[in-house]
Design a protein around this motif. Structure first.
Motif, PDB file in Angstrom:
ATOM      1  N   SER A   1       0.837  -1.206   0.000  1.00  0.00           N
ATOM      2  CA  SER A   1       0.000   0.000   0.000  1.00  0.00           C
ATOM      3  C   SER A   1       0.867   1.250   0.000  1.00  0.00           C
ATOM      4  O   SER A   1       0.629   2.196  -0.766  1.00  0.00           O
ATOM      5  CB  SER A   1      -0.929   0.006   1.215  1.00  0.00           C
ATOM      6  N   LYS A   2       1.880   1.260   0.853  1.00  0.00           N
ATOM      7  CA  LYS A   2       2.760   2.424   0.956  1.00  0.00           C
ATOM      8  C   LYS A   2       3.639   2.574  -0.282  1.00  0.00           C
ATOM      9  O   LYS A   2       3.921   3.696  -0.729  1.00  0.00           O
ATOM     10  CB  LYS A   2       3.636   2.328   2.215  1.00  0.00           C
ATOM     11  N   LEU A   3       4.080   1.450  -0.844  1.00  0.00           N
ATOM     12  CA  LEU A   3       4.906   1.523  -2.047  1.00  0.00           C
ATOM     13  C   LEU A   3       4.132   2.182  -3.191  1.00  0.00           C
ATOM     14  O   LEU A   3       4.630   3.087  -3.859  1.00  0.00           O
ATOM     15  CB  LEU A   3       5.366   0.120  -2.465  1.00  0.00           C
ATOM     16  N   PHE A   4       2.882   1.735  -3.404  1.00  0.00           N
ATOM     17  CA  PHE A   4       2.078   2.316  -4.479  1.00  0.00           C
ATOM     18  C   PHE A   4       1.725   3.776  -4.183  1.00  0.00           C
ATOM     19  O   PHE A   4       1.673   4.611  -5.095  1.00  0.00           O
ATOM     20  CB  PHE A   4       0.822   1.484  -4.707  1.00  0.00           C
ATOM     21  N   GLU A   5       1.496   4.084  -2.921  1.00  0.00           N
ATOM     22  CA  GLU A   5       1.227   5.474  -2.553  1.00  0.00           C
ATOM     23  C   GLU A   5       2.428   6.363  -2.875  1.00  0.00           C
ATOM     24  O   GLU A   5       2.276   7.482  -3.364  1.00  0.00           O
ATOM     25  CB  GLU A   5       0.882   5.576  -1.070  1.00  0.00           C
ATOM     26  N   ASN A   6       3.626   5.843  -2.620  1.00  0.00           N
ATOM     27  CA  ASN A   6       4.843   6.593  -2.933  1.00  0.00           C
ATOM     28  C   ASN A   6       5.038   6.769  -4.434  1.00  0.00           C
ATOM     29  O   ASN A   6       5.783   7.659  -4.872  1.00  0.00           O
ATOM     30  CB  ASN A   6       6.072   5.883  -2.339  1.00  0.00           C
ATOM     31  N   LEU A   7       4.369   5.935  -5.226  1.00  0.00           N
ATOM     32  CA  LEU A   7       4.436   6.045  -6.680  1.00  0.00           C
ATOM     33  C   LEU A   7       3.270   6.863  -7.227  1.00  0.00           C
ATOM     34  O   LEU A   7       3.059   6.912  -8.440  1.00  0.00           O
ATOM     35  CB  LEU A   7       4.453   4.649  -7.308  1.00  0.00           C
ATOM     36  N   GLY A   8       2.506   7.485  -6.339  1.00  0.00           N
ATOM     37  CA  GLY A   8       1.433   8.382  -6.760  1.00  0.00           C
ATOM     38  C   GLY A   8       0.077   7.744  -6.949  1.00  0.00           C
ATOM     39  O   GLY A   8      -0.842   8.391  -7.461  1.00  0.00           O
ATOM     40  N   VAL A   9      -0.063   6.503  -6.536  1.00  0.00           N
ATOM     41  CA  VAL A   9      -1.352   5.814  -6.675  1.00  0.00           C
ATOM     42  C   VAL A   9      -2.270   6.245  -5.535  1.00  0.00           C
ATOM     43  O   VAL A   9      -1.910   6.148  -4.361  1.00  0.00           O
ATOM     44  CB  VAL A   9      -1.177   4.279  -6.668  1.00  0.00           C
TER      45      VAL A   9
END
Length: 260
Positions: free
Chosen positions: A246-254
């Motif tokens: 979840s955090k990885l995708f959030e860091n990619l702007g998702v």
């Protein structure tokens, strides 16, 4: 001096506003699938040793998920539906690519009789397409992977695939049918060393996202559909792993990441 005709004036005013209102109403675009942007569906199915789709609970959950996804996302000509296998070589694991052909006519201003005919024709055609897509998707879900590629789970390599799909301008919807346990010899191996707590999960996610910062994902909707029963233990269904993603995708702007 001639007196003004107030009745005529009021009638003219009424007609003016009536026509203005009708014109404004006619310029509004009807919310119609024919006018909506195309949907590009990406489904990543885990084909590694840690996920057994032959288990009754997993089979039922994933079959139902596929049917729901197809029902919602395969709607009209231009909608694309693709399946990739998650394994050692995920970015090259595409096993299905279909394009919807059913034309959904714009029903703006159509009379009731023609509207019914358009809907009937659409329903028959899209039902056939969805049935075909579901049959093909189910075959890919149930296929066994007995090759050496099932020894590693490279989920991170799905990111370039998502970025490529985003280039088309379609609405991209991504679904992972996986336990999300990254397991790569020369990278993260959550089977051997998962994040020990939320803080470490967030830290690792930030570090790993930096490696993929040049990929423009354009904020797709991402869903992680896990193969775990509600009674599964924390050792089996580790919440720090799903937090990492979840955090990885959030860091990619998702903006939209959900666990199902």
């Amino acid at each position: 001096m001639k007196k003004p005709n107030y009745s005529y004036f009021l009638l003219s005013l009424f007609l003016y506003f009536s026509l203005f209102s009708c014109g404004e109403k006619n310029t509004k675009t009807t919310e119609n699938q024919a006018n909506s942007p195309a949907i590009h569906t990406l489904i990543f199915i885990d084909k590694t040793a840690s996920v057994d789709v032959s288990k009754p609970f997993v089979a039922q959950k994933y079959q139902q998920a596929l049917n729901t996804i197809i029902e919602e996302n395969v709607r009209k000509s231009g909608d694309k539906f693709e399946i990739y296998y998650i394994h050692e070589n995920t970015s090259k694991g595409r096993c299905l690519s279909l394009m919807c052909r059913t034309e959904m006519e714009d029903t703006e201003g159509v009379n009731a009789t023609d509207l019914e005919a358009i809907k009937t024709s659409y329903d028959l055609s899209i039902r056939k397409e969805r049935t075909f897509v579901a049959k093909q998707a189910l075959a890919r879900l149930n296929a066994q992977n007995d090759n050496a590629s099932n020894l590693e789970t490279n989920i991170l390599s799905s990111i370039p695939v998502i970025a490529k799909a985003s280039e088309s301008g379609a609405v991209v919807k991504v679904y992972y049918l996986s336990d999300m346990v990254e397991s790569v010899k020369n990278g993260r191996d959550f089977q051997i060393k998962p994040p020990k707590d939320d803080s470490e999960a967030e830290s690792w996610a930030k570090i790993d996202a930096e490696k993929y910062k040049d990929y423009a994902l354009n904020s797709p909707d991402i869903s992680m559909i896990l193969p775990f029963e509600p009674t599964s233990s924390i050792k089996e269904n580790n919440p720090t792993i799903t937090l990492y993603w979840s955090k990885l995708f959030e860091n990619l702007g998702v903006m939209s990441v959900q666990e199902l």
